[in-house]
Design an enzyme around this catalytic site. Structure first.
Site, mmCIF file in Angstrom:
data_model
loop_
_atom_site.group_PDB
_atom_site.id
_atom_site.type_symbol
_atom_site.label_atom_id
_atom_site.label_comp_id
_atom_site.label_asym_id
_atom_site.label_seq_id
_atom_site.Cartn_x
_atom_site.Cartn_y
_atom_site.Cartn_z
ATOM 1 N N ALA A 122 -2.875 -1.192 -0.788
ATOM 2 C CA ALA A 122 -1.800 -0.309 -0.322
ATOM 3 C C ALA A 122 -1.963 1.061 -0.960
ATOM 4 O O ALA A 122 -2.473 1.192 -2.073
ATOM 5 C CB ALA A 122 -0.432 -0.897 -0.676
ATOM 6 N N ASP A 123 -1.523 2.065 -0.239
ATOM 7 C CA ASP A 123 -1.489 3.414 -0.778
ATOM 8 C C ASP A 123 -0.303 4.136 -0.157
ATOM 9 O O ASP A 123 -0.080 4.038 1.054
ATOM 10 C CB ASP A 123 -2.782 4.176 -0.478
ATOM 11 N N THR A 124 0.457 4.833 -0.979
ATOM 12 C CA THR A 124 1.669 5.506 -0.515
ATOM 13 C C THR A 124 1.568 7.005 -0.751
ATOM 14 O O THR A 124 1.083 7.446 -1.795
ATOM 15 C CB THR A 124 2.907 4.946 -1.243
#
Length: 196
Positions: free
Chosen positions: A73-75
């Site tokens: 995941a990357d935000t």
């Protein structure tokens, strides 16, 4: 076997809250934006790269009985076409919070699940509205240290909640991992493995 490819304690807490059994490993990657790369493409690419890096480390342990799934995941926080990652220092945090003050911005999380069948990925988007924040409040917030390791320089589940009257979309996405979408992606990855 499930591995979360992230050093984020918030993502770890959210997966634990979802009653999943997993281990945690972080991938050390270059997270620089590519030329002309949009925010959605950026977070999706990094999510895939993180998950793929951990998958590559463990692929020899992938067994038919307990297949390996790695979730990445990357935000990013996006305000008026500016992609806001984690601030590099207090002055950068102040700049970000001033940019968010009195406006609505988007929080995008790229999600990826990597298995021996390949990678599947998605992007979750939540709109977050901030009240106007006084400079003195920004200074007090920065003094807590909370903004310094958060994308966009704030944590919705922390002190900054006082400035957020409204969101549209998944709250957990703003924390760092949209739980329902993550479970759906993991189910899709597991179904792909079952069909192999």
């Amino acid at each position: 076997m499930l591995i979360l490819a992230s050093a984020s304690p918030r993502r770890r807490e959210l997966l634990t809250q979802a009653a999943l059994n997993f281990t945690v490993e972080s991938a050390d990657l270059n997270e620089d934006l590519l030329p002309d790369e949009g925010a959605a493409a950026y977070v999706q690419r990094l999510a895939v790269e993180k998950a793929q890096a951990i998958w590559n480390r463990h692929q020899s342990h992938d067994s038919g009985g307990d297949p390996l799934i790695v979730i990445g995941a990357d935000t990013a926080v996006v305000s008026e076409s500016n992609i806001l990652g984690k601030p590099v220092n207090a002055a950068d945090a102040r700049r970000m919070l001033q940019l968010l003050s009195g406006r609505t911005h988007a929080v995008l999380t790229g999600l990826a699940a990597v298995t021996r069948k390949g990678a599947i990925s998605e992007v979750e988007i939540t709109q977050v509205t901030f009240d106007v924040i006084k400079d003195s409040e920004i200074d007090a917030y920065i003094a807590t240290g909370e903004p310094l390791d958060k994308a966009g320089a704030y944590a919705i589940q922390g002190y900054a909640a006082r400035w957020i009257p409204r969101i549209e979309g998944c709250y957990f996405n703003v924390v760092g991992l949209p739980i329902a979408r993550t479970i759906s992606l993991l189910d899709e990855a597991a179904a792909g493995l079952a069909g192999s």
